[in-house]
Design an enzyme around this catalytic site. Structure first.
Site, PDB file in Angstrom:
ATOM      1  N   GLU A   1       0.856  -1.186   0.000  1.00 50.99           N
ATOM      2  CA  GLU A   1       0.000   0.000   0.000  1.00 50.99           C
ATOM      3  C   GLU A   1       0.892   1.237   0.000  1.00 50.99           C
ATOM      4  O   GLU A   1       1.831   1.285   0.774  1.00 50.99           O
ATOM      5  CB  GLU A   1      -0.910   0.030   1.225  1.00 50.99           C
ATOM      6  CG  GLU A   1      -1.892   1.181   1.137  1.00 50.99           C
ATOM      7  CD  GLU A   1      -2.883   1.238   2.304  1.00 50.99           C
ATOM      8  OE1 GLU A   1      -2.825   0.409   3.214  1.00 50.99           O
ATOM      9  OE2 GLU A   1      -3.705   2.162   2.288  1.00 50.99           O
TER      10      GLU A   1
ATOM     11  N   GLY B   1       3.114   2.479  10.593  1.00 52.30           N
ATOM     12  CA  GLY B   1       2.932   1.785  11.863  1.00 52.30           C
ATOM     13  C   GLY B   1       2.723   0.299  11.633  1.00 52.30           C
ATOM     14  O   GLY B   1       3.394  -0.532  12.227  1.00 52.30           O
TER      15      GLY B   1
ATOM     16  N   MET C   1       0.500  -2.722   8.686  1.00 54.51           N
ATOM     17  CA  MET C   1      -0.206  -2.896   7.415  1.00 54.51           C
ATOM     18  C   MET C   1      -1.109  -4.114   7.468  1.00 54.51           C
ATOM     19  O   MET C   1      -0.689  -5.194   7.879  1.00 54.51           O
ATOM     20  CB  MET C   1       0.838  -3.015   6.296  1.00 54.51           C
ATOM     21  CG  MET C   1       0.251  -3.251   4.918  1.00 54.51           C
ATOM     22  SD  MET C   1      -0.775  -1.841   4.383  1.00 54.51           S
ATOM     23  CE  MET C   1      -1.976  -2.712   3.363  1.00 54.51           C
ATOM     24  N   GLU C   2      -2.357  -3.902   7.001  1.00 64.46           N
ATOM     25  CA  GLU C   2      -3.435  -4.882   7.192  1.00 64.46           C
ATOM     26  C   GLU C   2      -3.520  -5.958   6.116  1.00 64.46           C
ATOM     27  O   GLU C   2      -4.609  -6.492   5.885  1.00 64.46           O
ATOM     28  CB  GLU C   2      -4.765  -4.132   7.260  1.00 64.46           C
ATOM     29  CG  GLU C   2      -5.234  -3.508   5.928  1.00 64.46           C
ATOM     30  CD  GLU C   2      -4.901  -2.028   5.759  1.00 64.46           C
ATOM     31  OE1 GLU C   2      -3.939  -1.575   6.421  1.00 64.46           O
ATOM     32  OE2 GLU C   2      -5.567  -1.345   4.971  1.00 64.46           O
TER      33      GLU C   2
ATOM     34  N   GLU D   1      -5.560  -2.722  12.712  1.00 64.31           N
ATOM     35  CA  GLU D   1      -5.231  -3.557  11.549  1.00 64.31           C
ATOM     36  C   GLU D   1      -6.187  -4.739  11.459  1.00 64.31           C
ATOM     37  O   GLU D   1      -6.611  -5.120  10.372  1.00 64.31           O
ATOM     38  CB  GLU D   1      -3.781  -4.036  11.608  1.00 64.31           C
ATOM     39  CG  GLU D   1      -2.740  -2.929  11.746  1.00 64.31           C
ATOM     40  CD  GLU D   1      -2.852  -1.802  10.723  1.00 64.31           C
ATOM     41  OE1 GLU D   1      -3.350  -2.043   9.619  1.00 64.31           O
ATOM     42  OE2 GLU D   1      -2.463  -0.663  11.068  1.00 64.31           O
TER      43      GLU D   1
HETATM   44 ZN    ZN Z   1      -5.464   1.789   8.619  1.00 60.28          ZN
END
Ligand code: ZN
Length: 850
Positions: free
Chosen positions: A122, A254, A256-257, A291
């Site tokens: 992303e 921070g 990432m999902e 997340e």
């Molecule tokens: Zn988010």
């Protein structure tokens, strides 16, 4: 990649991709410098497509071969990708490319962090892995084979087989490429499991480097709590057999999902009492939840294009804030969020980088992962919930998941479910998504014959590209108190829809004291003539905890402003009110700690600027010092008792109650240190068995310029722990006196452990520099120069982090002509750097052009 004329992308130009992607098979042959990626992708032309061009994104790829239906083809390689003639019936595209993970310092695509392979796709990183329609509205199922000699090799979805030197993964849920992930390396797992409400067993793992296994238990518990909470509150269940989290040291964001394989900055998942503060624990719990919640709000329902980023981020931030409020304290969470909003989003919304939560154009989407998209995006959802009510909110969300599961959506789709579920017209409300800037709401009042009238006037200052703005829908939560402190009207939500609007309250025995914008019901700036006596009254009596804090915060601000402008002494009535509150043991310690925390110096500068003054950072610093010193003296006799009463004994626990007590204890210690020469802080440092107390003691000592011995001891103890060392770097700069700040930061950039390639370390140093208001803005201009020197150097390695750190300069027009010209010179120097990245170029240009 630098470009002479950067391309601008517009929301209005959206066109769907002309092909469906039916399936994706990827094979990775991993080696650090010459990884081969083989793709086999099934495309089906859409018969009714307006644009039939077969264009695949690709950057920094070496194309080895390409085939269509098994026949070699020669695509046309163009800027940003390739074009190729393709059949009009469904076909199989195959390509082999070579990439260099070890040479990838931008940390986008496939890269290496501490000898481990990992990905960040992303927003547009997948195009650095292979040629692909790298856009969120193209969704497909992925099957991935990884070949290499790494002990652990992971990708999205469920495991589909493994053997000596290979592993296969299959993700049954169609997803956009930005959710793709791969991790390979020498990793160990902290296992867990969760049974969903329908009885499905899910295997959970947190993967870390050997040696970090002991720091995963808290994160695992946070994950289970998040899974349970999403079932209980939103009815949403997890949808794979496995959920993996991996901790990575070098990471731009921070966390990432990625579907089924979340990748975390190690600072956002690793936790232990010895190495993490209470604030770290709370943040880790919130980010793991965030997340995880993306699995539905982001992954199952994703964004049509990147202009819609706040569709997934605003909603997911809102959901994680609800979660934290439920797990901890609702009022404390709300106050914390508003402090953050004012510190990060308000300056953005009121400066050259102002943009709507849904921007309409960008050059580099990485520059729009902003406080406006995330935090203001969440505020907009909070307002929507307040306007339609809780029941309607969950009804609309249910409809959203039913109607749009598996789709790539827009803000229009989102608002439509609310319109359909509630029958409400949201045309005017939608302005929150398209207008930039923070509305100002001016309040006036009138009382006659038992009738009380509140009049509101709203306006929003011009922002780049938006000179005039129509009135918005503003939910204004209001309660009324009688002069003896009783609440005579409970909270009601007034709906402001016009530029000027009045509301009347009948049958009141005397003129009430209004409590306006309770719970901070809208992200606006309230302008109202009032007295310090009334603020002190609300601080003592308001039933809304947010507005009690707000009254204290306003008192603190007015006192500082008067000290800066008129050289006034600290307001005695305010000092008395503070003393009373701090000594009141019936009050929640976390709340007392918040009231005792002064408004930031940057916040005072912003307030002065809004009132037409030019802020002087040194004067603001001096006022803060004088105020805190006076407060310490006023509390002198109570401080030892308060310190003892708030010291948490026994085994460390990161729960909210203990953390609140320690927060107050830390504030008391910093006041005490001003009076006792650091004796108590030195004792606390020596005895501390957890990072919260060790860190608080070191901070108090460094601030008093007495922490040299402890700082050395801290280094000796923690030099092998990267995350704790980030604290050591940041704290010295944050606590430095204004005239020493830049020199302290500069010396630390020469330290053997300063590592430019590690975003956490870079942010520790330069985030602390920019955050030390009087130090960064010292009249010498050394802070500006040091930051610019390092941004120029970092841009060659990591454009994304460089561009984001440029925001430190966004408030430059607040200051005097001397500082403005110093900053302009540095910004121009950055802008004139040869080969400057597209990311940084866009940011610097926007800041300069304002
Ligand atoms: Zn988010």
């Amino acid at each position: 990649m630098a470009k002479d004329t950067p391309q601008t992308f517009y929301l209005k130009d959206y066109t769907p991709f002309g092909f469906d992607v039916e399936s994706v098979h990827l094979t990775f042959r991993l080696t650090p410098e010459t990884t081969r990626v083989l793709s086999k992708i099934r495309f089906a032309p859409k018969p009714d497509a307006a644009d039939k061009t077969f264009f695949l994104h690709g950057e920094d790829l070496q194309l080895i071969s390409a085939k269509i239906d098994g026949e070699t083809v020669t695509p046309e390689l163009i800027e940003g990708g390739l074009k190729c003639d393709v059949p009009s019936a469904p076909f199989t595209w195959e390509a082999e490319v070579e990439i260099n993970p070890a040479g990838n310092t931008a940390l986008e695509g496939l890269y290496m962090s501490n000898r481990m392979y990992c990905t960040q796709c992303e927003a547009e990183g997948f195009r650095k892995i292979t040629y692909y329609p790298d856009r969120p509205d193209v969704m497909s199922t992925f099957t991935v084979r990884i070949e290499g000699d790494e002990p652990v090799m992971l990708s999205n979805g469920n495991p589909a087989g493994a053997g000596e030197g290979w592993a296969e993964w299959h993700d049954p849920w169609p997803k956009p490429a930005y959710l793709f992930a791969l991790v390979a390396g020498d990793l160990v797992n902290h296992p867990g499991s969760f049974t969903t409400k329908s009885g499905k067993e899910v295997e959970l793992n947190i993967w870390v480097r050997p040696g970090d296994e002991g720091k995963c238990a808290f994160g695992m518990e946070a994950l289970k709590k998040s899974m349970k909470w999403d079932e209980d509150v939103y009815g949403l269940e997890y949808d794979l057999e496995l959920f993996n989290i991996v901790a990575v040291d070098d990471f731009n964001m921070g966390a990432m999902e990625n579907k089924g394989l979340n990748i975390f900055n190690s600072s956002c998942v690793l936790a232990s009492p010895e190495t993490s503060t209470d604030a770290n624990f709370e943040r880790i719990e919130a980010i793991i939840a965030h997340e995880y919640f993306h699995n539905w709000t982001g992954n199952r329902i994703t964004c049509r294009d990147w202009f819609q980023l706040c569709l997934k981020e605003g909603l997911t931030v809102f959901r994680d804030a609800q979660f934290t409020a439920d797990m901890r304290s609702e009022p404390v969470k709300r106050i914390d969020d508003v402090i953050t909003l004012r510190a990060r989003q308000f300056p953005e919304d009121n400066g050259p980088l102002a943009h709507p939560p849904r921007p309409e154009q960008f050059q580099e989407i990485n520059n729009f992962y902003t406080a406006t998209v995330y935090e203001k995006g969440a505020e907009v959802i909070g307002m929507l919930k307040r306007l339609v009510g809780d029941e309607n909110y969950y009804k609309a969300l249910k409809l959203y998941f039913e109607r749009h599961d598996g789709q790539a959506c827009t803000i229009e789709d989102w608002l439509k479910v609310f319109e359909d579920a509630t029958g409400r017209d949201l045309q005017q409300f939608k302005l929150w998504y398209s207008q930039a800037g923070t509305p100002r709401v001016k309040v006036s009042e009138d009382y006659a014959g038992g009738t009380y009238t509140l009049t509101f006037e709203q306006s929003t200052p011009p922002t780049p590209g938006q000179p005039d703005k129509a009135p918005r829908v503003i939910p204004m939560a209001v309660g009324l108190l009688s002069p003896n402190g009783d609440e005579v009207r409970a909270t009601e939500v007034l709906e402001l829809t016009e530029a000027k609007q009045s509301f009347t309250f009948e049958g009141l025995a005397s003129k009430p004291v209004p409590s306006i914008l309770r719970e901070f019901s809208a992200p606006v700036i309230l302008e109202r003539e009032t007295t310090n006596a009334e603020r002190a009254f609300l601080l003592a009596h308001d039933t809304d905890p947010f507005n009690r804090w707000e009254a204290g915060n306003a008192l603190a601000k007015e006192t500082r402003v008067a000290m800066v402008l008129d050289g006034a002494a600290p307001d005695a009535a305010y000092l008395d009110a503070l003393e009373k509150l701090v000594r009141d043991d019936d009050q929640d310690p976390a709340f007392r700690a918040l009231v005792l925390s002064p408004p930031s110096q940057s916040d005072i500068a912003q307030t002065l600027h809004e009132r037409g003054y030019t802020p002087d950072p040194q004067k603001i610093y001096d006022a803060a010092e004088t105020f805190t010193q006076t407060l310490a003296q006023q509390l002198e006799t109570s401080l030892p008792r308060l310190y003892a009463a708030t010291t948490v004994e026994g085994l460390y626990s990161p729960d909210a109650e203990s953390a609140g007590k320690r927060a107050l204890n830390g504030r008391i210690l910093s006041l005490l240190t001003r009076l006792d020469g650091g004796d108590q802080a030195a004792r606390q440092y020596a005895a501390a068995d957890n990072m919260t107390q060790q860190y608080a003691a070191l901070a108090a000592l460094l601030k008093a310029e007495k922490g040299e011995v402890q700082s050395r001891a801290f280094f000796d103890q923690w030099q092998d722990d990267r995350l704790v060392m980030d604290k050591w770097f940041a704290l010295q700069i944050a606590c430095a006196a204004p005239e020493k700040t830049a020199a302290t930061a500069k010396a630390l950039t020469q330290h053997a452990l300063f590592d430019m390639k590690n975003p956490n370390r870079f942010r520790a140093v330069f985030g602390a520099l920019a955050g030390n208001h009087a130090g960064f803005h010292h009249a010498s201009g050394e802070g500006y120069q040091l930051l610019a020197d390092n941004l120029i150097a970092l841009d060659k390695l990591n454009p994304q982090t460089t561009a984001r750190m440029c925001a430190a300069f966004q408030t430059w027009k607040r200051y005097d002509a001397g500082r403005q010209s110093l900053i302009r010179a540095q910004l121009s120097r950055i802008a004139g750097t040869e080969g400057l990245s597209r990311d940084t170029n866009e940011m610097v240009t926007r800041i300069l052009d304002a």
